[in-house]
Design an enzyme around this catalytic site. Sequence first.
Site, mmCIF file in Angstrom:
data_model
loop_
_atom_site.group_PDB
_atom_site.id
_atom_site.type_symbol
_atom_site.label_atom_id
_atom_site.label_comp_id
_atom_site.label_asym_id
_atom_site.label_seq_id
_atom_site.Cartn_x
_atom_site.Cartn_y
_atom_site.Cartn_z
ATOM 1 N N ARG A 1 -0.218 4.445 -0.607
ATOM 2 C CA ARG A 1 -0.981 5.684 -0.529
ATOM 3 C C ARG A 1 -0.423 6.627 0.542
ATOM 4 N NH1 ARG A 1 -6.836 2.981 -0.155
ATOM 5 N NH2 ARG A 1 -5.570 1.498 1.025
ATOM 6 N N ASP B 1 0.861 -1.185 0.000
ATOM 7 C CA ASP B 1 0.000 0.000 0.000
ATOM 8 C C ASP B 1 0.893 1.229 0.000
ATOM 9 O OD1 ASP B 1 -1.853 2.017 0.404
ATOM 10 O OD2 ASP B 1 -3.013 0.922 1.893
#
Length: 205
Positions: free
Chosen positions: A128, A126
Amino acid sequence: MPVVFVAACKLPTPFAEFTMHGFLEKTSGREHVVLSLGDVTDGAPVLGRVHSECLTGDALFSQRCDCGSQLEAALQAIAREGRGVLLYLRQEGRGIGLLNKIRAYELQDGGADTVEANERLGFAADQRDYAICLPMLEHVGVQSLRLMTNNPRKVKALTEMGITVAERVPLHTGHNPHNKLYLATKANKLGHMMGNQHQNEADPA
């Protein structure tokens, strides 16, 4: 400041007429929006969602994930309440971009799960960055959120940047036969709070 406000307009939807606030992320050139409804500036906790772009799920009705269902459910919940915010962040594929997401899907077609596929392509599970949320929330006057999410990383990230998360509101929707492994992987490898139904499905056998 990582993002700057550009303009705002009315956005009628099947659920409610929102105000759409547009922002530009200066370092990347990516464009993000906040949809707001009602008075969110009074300091009371605001029902909200931080939603990362998913073209396949949000616009093309993909059943490989639960993103489109979560987006619709969040907008419906805000409309029912008559007050809330939705941050739509242009961070496709947990930050790897659309074409790399398609490459990851190709690996998943061969048996990899969503985490393994990203890692085989050289990415973190991930990628982000939620730092852009702070100036966007500050611009619309939100100080405290009742955050619709199953992802504890979002709660932690927003809390660490000084945003009060008064409540985590589960958002369990969009389950189907095509995304059972995907949801199980989110629960078992990424720590998403998906409930018990996916905890034993991470091994596709």
